[in-house]
Design a protein around this motif. Structure first.
Motif, mmCIF file in Angstrom:
data_model
loop_
_atom_site.group_PDB
_atom_site.id
_atom_site.type_symbol
_atom_site.label_atom_id
_atom_site.label_comp_id
_atom_site.label_asym_id
_atom_site.label_seq_id
_atom_site.Cartn_x
_atom_site.Cartn_y
_atom_site.Cartn_z
ATOM 1 N N ARG A 386 77.162 0.961 66.036
ATOM 2 C CA ARG A 386 76.828 2.334 66.408
ATOM 3 C C ARG A 386 75.454 2.776 65.908
ATOM 4 N N GLY A 387 74.971 2.139 64.833
ATOM 5 C CA GLY A 387 73.668 2.528 64.304
ATOM 6 C C GLY A 387 73.660 3.961 63.820
ATOM 7 N N ARG A 388 72.511 4.656 64.053
ATOM 8 C CA ARG A 388 72.403 6.047 63.633
ATOM 9 C C ARG A 388 71.630 6.841 64.676
ATOM 10 N N ARG A 389 71.873 8.145 64.730
ATOM 11 C CA ARG A 389 71.280 9.035 65.729
ATOM 12 C C ARG A 389 69.778 9.188 65.525
ATOM 13 N N ASP A 390 69.357 9.350 64.286
ATOM 14 C CA ASP A 390 67.955 9.598 63.950
ATOM 15 C C ASP A 390 67.591 8.681 62.791
ATOM 16 N N PRO A 391 66.416 8.022 62.820
ATOM 17 C CA PRO A 391 66.094 7.062 61.756
ATOM 18 C C PRO A 391 65.832 7.700 60.398
ATOM 19 N N HIS A 392 65.631 9.034 60.363
ATOM 20 C CA HIS A 392 65.239 9.670 59.104
ATOM 21 C C HIS A 392 66.179 10.786 58.657
ATOM 22 N N ARG A 393 66.867 11.457 59.564
ATOM 23 C CA ARG A 393 67.662 12.625 59.212
ATOM 24 C C ARG A 393 69.125 12.424 59.603
#
Length: 490
Positions: A386-393
């Motif tokens: 699934r990873g993540r929505r935003d690489p920083h927040r």
């Protein structure tokens, strides 16, 4: 109305105080040690008197100006001293209450239907009789097993059921019991403060179900989603051996387990329900056993981290755990706790913490994380895809590989993730970033609430790998933040 509560640091007293405050009463709590109530969320809203119930002068001063006094103290032990101490304390309290002009004493005792009583139940009965024979009118409420997180009887039931798929038990598993939810106990106790008229008698209180202890085990397992438990009663297990066995299998101390086990030999079923005439049942009725258990377990079932685990919230229901409950209350929780101090700025450490997962990785043994993701997918889980929505927040509710963001607060330096991989239990991974002595402090905790025996076995099987995975993660996060800040080694 001005009410006094003894035993305010105990299981029932600690939950009764906020109910009395909510009802509009002014509350004074008696404690033997100054500061012992500090951990309660209501501590700033009550008066505190330091006194021992065996000290007539001190308890007399504490009772001055009080309309109703709750007597919620008793010994829970063996030997020849605790019963006599209970008797002396009750007489001292009753006389001091009369001198102070108290109008009513309310006492919560133990329910017993007859037969040979345990020393614990016999002492509770004697205390009730002393108060009824005293100069101040008394309402003596008698309850059996109280269902709620933190109740010693409930915790014993919880651990026995969750840890033992097959158990050999004494004959007391066939004793009839009428349990009652802590919510209903508190409703009755609170109402006793303002009932009109004068009462000097006992009242039996219990829930709608009469069950054997074996049935309680079976129904608990069903509510908790555990497989059917096999219970094999044996007539040769004495109360002493039973309490030692309970102390071995559960974290409930053997000295506490013994009086509880001894009491289970006696049938505890209400002989009357007269208090229900004075305090009518709530619209939905009294909570049944399954409902009470479900309420006691709901904090975990909703995947919230209980207060005593995370110090992040305050319990909102009487059945919830309190931060002052014993460490063994509230169910099993395994914790891997690691703290790293670094010269890197707090902002740099937090930036990396908020950036974990997805393409940024987990800062320790990538092969191990990929393997765990593969295993999860084999068993039908989401894996790491699934990873993540935003690489920083991050924001609450975001998916993050096989985690879900439960709470994120840059201002507080808090990130808590809830596991969504296939597990025999519930798990969280939490970081807090703060400052202490001019250095940044990174605290990392992995928490696991096991579900049944398989959950305990799972934790102990993977425990040897924690030093490799979680230990490196905390150190590498701090080290990367230091390197990116261009500062010399810490």
């Amino acid at each position: 109305m001005k009410v006094l509560v003894t035993g305010a640091s105990g299981y029932v007293g600690g939950r009764l105080v906020p109910e009395l405050l909510e009802a509009g009463h002014r509350v004074r709590c008696v404690t033997r040690r100054a500061g012992s109530l500090r951990g309660h969320p209501w501590a700033g809203r009550v008066e505190t008197a330091v006194a021992d119930v065996l000290d007539a002068d001190a308890i007399g001063r504490a009772l001055e100006g009080v309309d109703v006094a709750y007597y919620l103290v008793h010994g829970l032990g063996g030997g020849v001293d605790f019963a006599e101490a209970d008797r002396r304390a009750a007489r001292t309290f009753a006389r001091a209450a009369a001198r102070a002009g108290v109008g009513r004493i309310v006492y919560l005792g133990g329910l017993a239907s007859g037969g040979t009583l345990s020393p614990h139940l016999r002492s509770r009965g004697e205390v009730g009789r002393i108060l009824l024979e005293g100069p101040v009118p008394a309402m003596v409420l008698r309850a059996a097993v109280i269902i709620g997180s933190g109740s010693a009887s409930f915790e014993m039931l919880r651990y026995l059921t969750e840890r033992l798929p097959v158990m050999v038990t004494p004959r007391w598993v066939n004793t009839r019991i009428q349990p009652i939810a802590i919510r209903d106990v508190l409703r009755y106790l609170t109402a006793c403060a303002s009932l009109p008229g004068e009462f000097n008698r006992t009242f039996d209180i219990g829930g709608p179900d009469v069950l054997t202890y074996r049935e309680m085990i079976e129904r608990y397992a069903a509510v908790a989603g555990l497989p059917h438990r096999v219970v094999i009663p044996l007539p040769v297990l004495s109360p002493g051996l039973s309490s030692q066995w309970v102390g071995l299998v559960t974290p409930v101390p053997a000295g506490l387990a013994r009086p509880l086990v001894e009491s289970l030999r006696t049938e505890v079923v209400c002989a009357e329900r007269d208090l229900a005439v004075l305090v009518p049942d709530p619209p939905g009725g009294l909570l049944g056993f399954e409902e009470a258990v479900a309420l006691a377990l709901r904090r975990v079932r909703e995947a919230e981290v209980a207060t005593r685990w995370s110090s992040a919230s305050v319990p909102g229901r009487p059945s919830d755990p309190l931060p002052t409950d014993p460490g063994w209350a509230g169910g099993s929780l395994y914790v891997d706790d690691r703290t790293v101090r670094t010269a890197a700025p707090r902002e740099a450490v937090w930036r990396l913490v908020e950036g974990v997962g997805g393409e940024n990785g987990w800062y320790s043994l990538p092969v191990a994380w990929r393997l765990r993701g593969f295993v999860d997918r084999v068993f039908g889980g989401v894996g790491l895809r699934r990873g993540r929505r935003d690489p920083h927040r991050l924001r609450p509710g975001d998916a993050l590989d096989f985690w879900r963001v439960e709470e994120v607060s840059p201002a507080e330096g808090l990130l808590r993730l809830r596991a969504e991989m296939r597990l025999p239990g519930l798990a969280w991974l939490e970081w807090t970033v703060g400052e202490e002595g001019g250095r940044t402090v990174l605290r990392q905790r992995a928490l696991f609430h096991p579900h049944g025996l398989l959950g305990h076995l799972y934790w102990w099987c993977i425990a040897p790998f924690h030093a490799l995975v979680f230990g490196r993660m905390a150190r590498n996060l701090a080290g990367r933040a230091l390197a990116e800040s261009g500062l010399p080694g810490s």
